[in-house]
Design a protein around this motif. Structure first.
Motif, PDB file in Angstrom:
ATOM      1  N   LYS A   1      11.461 -23.837  -4.929  1.00  0.00           N
ATOM      2  CA  LYS A   1      12.345 -24.522  -3.983  1.00  0.00           C
ATOM      3  C   LYS A   1      13.793 -24.061  -4.167  1.00  0.00           C
TER       4      LYS A   1
ATOM      5  N   VAL B   1      14.129 -20.653  -2.539  1.00  0.00           N
ATOM      6  CA  VAL B   1      14.092 -20.687  -1.084  1.00  0.00           C
ATOM      7  C   VAL B   1      15.375 -21.266  -0.494  1.00  0.00           C
ATOM      8  N   LYS B   2      16.022 -22.170  -1.221  1.00  0.00           N
ATOM      9  CA  LYS B   2      17.182 -22.894  -0.696  1.00  0.00           C
ATOM     10  C   LYS B   2      18.269 -21.936  -0.208  1.00  0.00           C
TER      11      LYS B   2
ATOM     12  N   LEU C   1      14.320 -18.162   6.706  1.00  0.00           N
ATOM     13  CA  LEU C   1      12.938 -17.690   6.822  1.00  0.00           C
ATOM     14  C   LEU C   1      12.748 -16.865   8.089  1.00  0.00           C
TER      15      LEU C   1
ATOM     16  N   LEU D   1       4.815 -26.649   2.322  1.00  0.00           N
ATOM     17  CA  LEU D   1       5.450 -25.969   3.452  1.00  0.00           C
ATOM     18  C   LEU D   1       6.442 -26.885   4.170  1.00  0.00           C
TER      19      LEU D   1
ATOM     20  N   LEU E   1       9.523 -27.373   1.981  1.00  0.00           N
ATOM     21  CA  LEU E   1      10.351 -26.163   1.910  1.00  0.00           C
ATOM     22  C   LEU E   1      11.063 -25.854   3.217  1.00  0.00           C
ATOM     23  N   PHE E   2      10.353 -26.044   4.338  1.00  0.00           N
ATOM     24  CA  PHE E   2      10.853 -25.509   5.608  1.00  0.00           C
ATOM     25  C   PHE E   2      11.051 -26.564   6.706  1.00  0.00           C
TER      26      PHE E   2
ATOM     27  N   THR F   1       8.127 -23.422  12.502  1.00  0.00           N
ATOM     28  CA  THR F   1       9.228 -24.262  12.042  1.00  0.00           C
ATOM     29  C   THR F   1      10.024 -24.756  13.253  1.00  0.00           C
TER      30      THR F   1
ATOM     31  N   ARG G   1      10.104 -20.194  13.566  1.00  0.00           N
ATOM     32  CA  ARG G   1       9.684 -19.175  12.594  1.00  0.00           C
ATOM     33  C   ARG G   1       8.205 -19.415  12.263  1.00  0.00           C
TER      34      ARG G   1
ATOM     35  N   LEU H   1       4.645 -19.623  10.379  1.00  0.00           N
ATOM     36  CA  LEU H   1       4.050 -19.801   9.063  1.00  0.00           C
ATOM     37  C   LEU H   1       2.526 -19.824   9.213  1.00  0.00           C
TER      38      LEU H   1
ATOM     39  N   PHE I   1       6.618 -14.967   1.569  1.00  0.00           N
ATOM     40  CA  PHE I   1       7.681 -15.536   2.397  1.00  0.00           C
ATOM     41  C   PHE I   1       8.745 -14.466   2.619  1.00  0.00           C
TER      42      PHE I   1
ATOM     43  N   PHE J   1      12.292 -13.507   4.071  1.00  0.00           N
ATOM     44  CA  PHE J   1      13.576 -14.084   4.459  1.00  0.00           C
ATOM     45  C   PHE J   1      14.496 -12.991   4.998  1.00  0.00           C
TER      46      PHE J   1
END
Length: 289
Positions: free
Chosen positions: A132, A135-136, A140, A170, A173-174, A201, A205, A207, A225, A227
């Motif tokens: 996490k 990803v922050k 994405l 998921l 995170l998103f 998302t 985006r 997933l 993932f 980015f």
């Protein structure tokens, strides 16, 4: 002190008893005491805790909360019975095997001023916490989460519900997602199943979530993932946590019981849980169409 019972004495139920008997020092879990356990089987005492009947647990004034650690298919019935008896409930994920029932249970808990808590220890693992952080702040482009594991025993429900821990990853995170497509491949002769869900998302985006189970499949999570600045293809290596996952969850539940979690945080958690269950329901519906 708040009294609690454990419903179901498998691995998770055994750990729940252990953690209540030896809570994290200085934490809110010290306010909880185990009053007994419930099982369909007739068992000797477990870790010095005696077996009691469901009826006794529902009627006793010194039982304030229940931990539901049974097969997924029985979660809904057990949660409902304890809420209707005025008890707080901590239930292993998934809370129910359909979204409508989950909504009803949340409403029942809120109407009666009770805490309903769905355990999600997958959000408490050290590797997830590091993921996490990685990803922050990143934008994405697209991503895939592919879980593999052994076959499930009967009573675990459709893969979108039994595997809701991955879906929760998921969403956490998103953000909130929508389902655009879903397929299911099954071979009952080989005890093999594979569910593939296509998600979007809020900013469109894509997933992909794959839940695959079979006799020779290792239990593992594979990520990819992409980015704007990098690609993550492996979970970050993480040291073992100093506090067990179920103990962390126990403390969080007890914080709720003692009024130490803000109403805003409770509503955020409720929204996330129900959103994930609604996605699981949508995926199941599309696959079974």
């Amino acid at each position: 002190m708040l009294g609690a019972v454990v419903v179901g004495i498998g691995t998770a139920g055994w750990v729940r008893i252990r953690d209540m008997l030896a809570p994290l020092p200085g934490s809110s879990a010290e306010k909880l005491t185990v009053k007994g356990f419930i099982s369909r089987r007739r068992l000797d005492s477990q870790q010095g805790v005696s077996q009691i009947s469901t009826e006794e647990a529902l009627s006793r004034d010194d039982v304030h909360a229940a931990f539901i650690c049974t097969e997924n298919v029985t979660h809904e019935e057990n949660v409902r019975r304890f809420l209707e008896a005025g008890k707080h409930v901590c239930v292993e994920y998934p809370m129910t095997l359909n979204y409508k029932a989950a909504e009803e249970l949340w409403s029942l808990a809120e109407d009666r001023g009770l805490i309903l808590h769905e355990e999600h220890i997958e959000l408490l693992t050290e590797d997830y916490k590091l993921l996490k952080k990685e990803v922050k702040g990143k934008l994405l482009q697209e991503g895939t989460l592919h879980f593999t594991g052994g076959p499930l025993k009967p009573g675990f429900g459709f893969l979108a519900f039994s595997g809701i821990a991955r879906l929760t990853w998921l969403v956490d995170l998103f953000g909130e997602l929508t389902v655009t497509a879903a397929t299911m491949v099954e071979n009952s002769d080989n005890n093999y199943s594979k569910m593939t869900a296509k998600l979007l998302t809020a900013d469109s985006r894509p997933l992909t979530w794959i839940e695959e189970r079979g006799p020779d499949l290792p239990r593992t999570k594979n990520i990819n993932f992409r980015f704007d600045s990098c690609v993550l293809t492996q979970l970050p290596p993480a040291p073992r946590g100093t506090v067990g996952l179920f103990m962390q969850d126990l403390v969080h539940f007890c914080n709720k019981l003692l009024g130490q979690v803000s109403p805003e945080e409770l509503q955020r958690e409720r929204r996330r849980v129900l959103h994930c269950l609604s996605l699981a329901q949508r995926i199941q519906d599309v696959c079974q169409r």
